[in-house]
Design a protein around this motif. Structure first.
Motif, PDB file in Angstrom:
ATOM      1  N   PRO A   1      19.270  12.603 -10.176  1.00  0.00           N
ATOM      2  CA  PRO A   1      19.306  11.736 -11.356  1.00  0.00           C
ATOM      3  C   PRO A   1      20.490  10.770 -11.346  1.00  0.00           C
ATOM      4  CG  PRO A   1      18.993  14.025 -12.025  1.00  0.00           C
ATOM      5  CD  PRO A   1      19.288  14.014 -10.559  1.00  0.00           C
ATOM      6  N   VAL A   2      21.619  11.196 -10.792  1.00  0.00           N
ATOM      7  CA  VAL A   2      22.786  10.317 -10.725  1.00  0.00           C
ATOM      8  C   VAL A   2      22.494   9.150  -9.806  1.00  0.00           C
ATOM      9  CG1 VAL A   2      25.227  10.155 -10.076  1.00  0.00           C
ATOM     10  CG2 VAL A   2      24.375  12.212 -11.230  1.00  0.00           C
ATOM     11  N   ARG A   3      21.859   9.431  -8.667  1.00  0.00           N
ATOM     12  CA  ARG A   3      21.512   8.360  -7.726  1.00  0.00           C
ATOM     13  C   ARG A   3      20.514   7.397  -8.342  1.00  0.00           C
ATOM     14  NH1 ARG A   3      21.417  12.433  -3.104  1.00  0.00           N
ATOM     15  NH2 ARG A   3      23.363  11.994  -2.051  1.00  0.00           N
ATOM     16  N   GLY A   4      19.658   7.906  -9.192  1.00  0.00           N
ATOM     17  CA  GLY A   4      18.640   7.070  -9.802  1.00  0.00           C
ATOM     18  C   GLY A   4      19.148   6.158 -10.900  1.00  0.00           C
ATOM     19  N   GLN A   5      20.391   6.269 -11.274  1.00  0.00           N
ATOM     20  CA  GLN A   5      20.946   5.478 -12.374  1.00  0.00           C
ATOM     21  C   GLN A   5      21.555   4.178 -11.861  1.00  0.00           C
ATOM     22  OE1 GLN A   5      23.656   8.206 -14.215  1.00  0.00           O
ATOM     23  NE2 GLN A   5      22.021   9.366 -15.190  1.00  0.00           N
ATOM     24  N   GLY A   6      20.784   3.445 -11.087  1.00  0.00           N
ATOM     25  CA  GLY A   6      21.230   2.139 -10.614  1.00  0.00           C
ATOM     26  C   GLY A   6      22.262   2.181  -9.510  1.00  0.00           C
ATOM     27  N   ARG A   7      22.456   3.324  -8.875  1.00  0.00           N
ATOM     28  CA  ARG A   7      23.462   3.452  -7.830  1.00  0.00           C
ATOM     29  C   ARG A   7      22.912   3.125  -6.453  1.00  0.00           C
ATOM     30  NH1 ARG A   7      27.265   7.416  -8.337  1.00  0.00           N
ATOM     31  NH2 ARG A   7      28.109   6.481  -6.478  1.00  0.00           N
ATOM     32  N   LEU A   8      21.605   3.004  -6.339  1.00  0.00           N
ATOM     33  CA  LEU A   8      21.036   2.776  -5.021  1.00  0.00           C
ATOM     34  C   LEU A   8      21.008   1.289  -4.694  1.00  0.00           C
ATOM     35  CD1 LEU A   8      18.067   5.281  -5.014  1.00  0.00           C
ATOM     36  CD2 LEU A   8      20.314   5.535  -3.991  1.00  0.00           C
ATOM     37  N   PRO A   9      21.592   0.906  -3.586  1.00  0.00           N
ATOM     38  CA  PRO A   9      21.634  -0.508  -3.228  1.00  0.00           C
ATOM     39  C   PRO A   9      20.258  -1.101  -3.001  1.00  0.00           C
ATOM     40  CG  PRO A   9      22.474   0.853  -1.441  1.00  0.00           C
ATOM     41  CD  PRO A   9      22.249   1.758  -2.617  1.00  0.00           C
ATOM     42  N   ILE A  10      19.300  -0.306  -2.611  1.00  0.00           N
ATOM     43  CA  ILE A  10      17.962  -0.823  -2.332  1.00  0.00           C
ATOM     44  C   ILE A  10      17.312  -1.375  -3.595  1.00  0.00           C
ATOM     45  CG2 ILE A  10      16.721   1.357  -2.672  1.00  0.00           C
ATOM     46  CD1 ILE A  10      15.007   0.566  -0.256  1.00  0.00           C
ATOM     47  N   LEU A  11      17.659  -0.820  -4.748  1.00  0.00           N
ATOM     48  CA  LEU A  11      17.058  -1.296  -5.991  1.00  0.00           C
ATOM     49  C   LEU A  11      17.473  -2.723  -6.304  1.00  0.00           C
ATOM     50  CD1 LEU A  11      17.408   1.925  -8.175  1.00  0.00           C
ATOM     51  CD2 LEU A  11      15.432   1.149  -6.885  1.00  0.00           C
ATOM     52  N   GLY A  12      18.677  -3.084  -5.976  1.00  0.00           N
ATOM     53  CA  GLY A  12      19.141  -4.440  -6.206  1.00  0.00           C
ATOM     54  C   GLY A  12      18.585  -5.442  -5.206  1.00  0.00           C
ATOM     55  N   GLN A  13      18.032  -4.956  -4.119  1.00  0.00           N
ATOM     56  CA  GLN A  13      17.506  -5.823  -3.078  1.00  0.00           C
ATOM     57  C   GLN A  13      16.006  -6.071  -3.216  1.00  0.00           C
ATOM     58  OE1 GLN A  13      18.573  -3.900   0.560  1.00  0.00           O
ATOM     59  NE2 GLN A  13      20.755  -4.035   0.171  1.00  0.00           N
ATOM     60  N   ALA A  14      15.385  -5.436  -4.200  1.00  0.00           N
ATOM     61  CA  ALA A  14      13.940  -5.583  -4.369  1.00  0.00           C
ATOM     62  C   ALA A  14      13.594  -7.014  -4.749  1.00  0.00           C
ATOM     63  CB  ALA A  14      13.443  -4.620  -5.436  1.00  0.00           C
ATOM     64  N   ASN A  15      12.547  -7.527  -4.139  1.00  0.00           N
ATOM     65  CA  ASN A  15      12.066  -8.859  -4.450  1.00  0.00           C
ATOM     66  C   ASN A  15      10.803  -8.701  -5.287  1.00  0.00           C
ATOM     67  OD1 ASN A  15      11.486 -11.533  -4.564  1.00  0.00           O
ATOM     68  ND2 ASN A  15      10.952 -11.753  -2.409  1.00  0.00           N
ATOM     69  N   VAL A  16      10.919  -8.935  -6.579  1.00  0.00           N
ATOM     70  CA  VAL A  16       9.814  -8.726  -7.505  1.00  0.00           C
ATOM     71  C   VAL A  16       9.219 -10.068  -7.889  1.00  0.00           C
ATOM     72  CG1 VAL A  16       9.172  -7.782  -9.755  1.00  0.00           C
ATOM     73  CG2 VAL A  16      10.953  -6.664  -8.408  1.00  0.00           C
ATOM     74  N   SER A  17       7.907 -10.146  -7.820  1.00  0.00           N
ATOM     75  CA  SER A  17       7.224 -11.368  -8.239  1.00  0.00           C
ATOM     76  C   SER A  17       5.945 -10.980  -8.972  1.00  0.00           C
ATOM     77  CB  SER A  17       6.907 -12.256  -7.044  1.00  0.00           C
ATOM     78  OG  SER A  17       6.040 -11.583  -6.154  1.00  0.00           O
ATOM     79  N   GLU A  18       5.470 -11.887  -9.804  1.00  0.00           N
ATOM     80  CA  GLU A  18       4.245 -11.641 -10.541  1.00  0.00           C
ATOM     81  C   GLU A  18       3.085 -12.337  -9.848  1.00  0.00           C
ATOM     82  OE1 GLU A  18       4.247 -12.284 -14.720  1.00  0.00           O
ATOM     83  OE2 GLU A  18       6.319 -11.586 -14.924  1.00  0.00           O
ATOM     84  N   LYS A  19       1.936 -11.698  -9.945  1.00  0.00           N
ATOM     85  CA  LYS A  19       0.746 -12.276  -9.354  1.00  0.00           C
ATOM     86  C   LYS A  19      -0.427 -11.949 -10.270  1.00  0.00           C
ATOM     87  CE  LYS A  19      -2.215 -11.952  -5.290  1.00  0.00           C
ATOM     88  NZ  LYS A  19      -2.427 -11.278  -4.009  1.00  0.00           N
ATOM     89  N   GLU A  20      -1.130 -12.959 -10.684  1.00  0.00           N
ATOM     90  CA  GLU A  20      -2.287 -12.721 -11.535  1.00  0.00           C
ATOM     91  C   GLU A  20      -3.479 -12.354 -10.672  1.00  0.00           C
ATOM     92  OE1 GLU A  20      -3.274 -15.368 -14.668  1.00  0.00           O
ATOM     93  OE2 GLU A  20      -1.174 -15.922 -15.011  1.00  0.00           O
ATOM     94  N   VAL A  21      -4.182 -11.302 -11.098  1.00  0.00           N
ATOM     95  CA  VAL A  21      -5.392 -10.873 -10.404  1.00  0.00           C
ATOM     96  C   VAL A  21      -6.466 -10.601 -11.447  1.00  0.00           C
ATOM     97  CG1 VAL A  21      -4.228  -9.883  -8.401  1.00  0.00           C
ATOM     98  CG2 VAL A  21      -4.678  -8.460 -10.375  1.00  0.00           C
TER      99      VAL A  21
END
Length: 93
Positions: free
Chosen positions: A57-77
């Protein structure tokens, strides 16, 4: 999900401080009102077994560098496209 976060945290060499670990133990102990002492004793006797569950749970609280590197985009389907994609996933199992 917990196993994935634990592995990513281990691979990224995320360090968890003693203070964070103490907070994690206290948070878990609060889930057992009236039995906190027994919980602390159990954790002390089984530290190796409990530590990974308490660290996740501690790691899941924004401590993981991979979470900041995610490229999120929206796509309508369309509903039909979504339904087809879900069916394809079901067929892969």
């Amino acid at each position: 999900m917990g196993l994935l976060l634990a592995e990513v945290g281990r691979a990224a060499e995320v360090e968890i401080t003693d203070a964070e670990m103490t907070q994690a133990v206290l948070a878990q102990a609060r889930q057992y009102p009236g039995q906190e002492r027994e919980f602390f004793d159990f954790v002390q006797k089984n530290l190796r077994r409990c530590s990974s569950k308490l660290r996740a749970p501690v790691r899941g609280q924004g401590r993981l560098p991979i979470l900041g590197q995610a490229n999120v985009s929206e796509k309508e389907v369309s509903k039909d496209d979504l339904r087809a994609a879900l069916e394809a996933l079901d067929n892969d199992e």
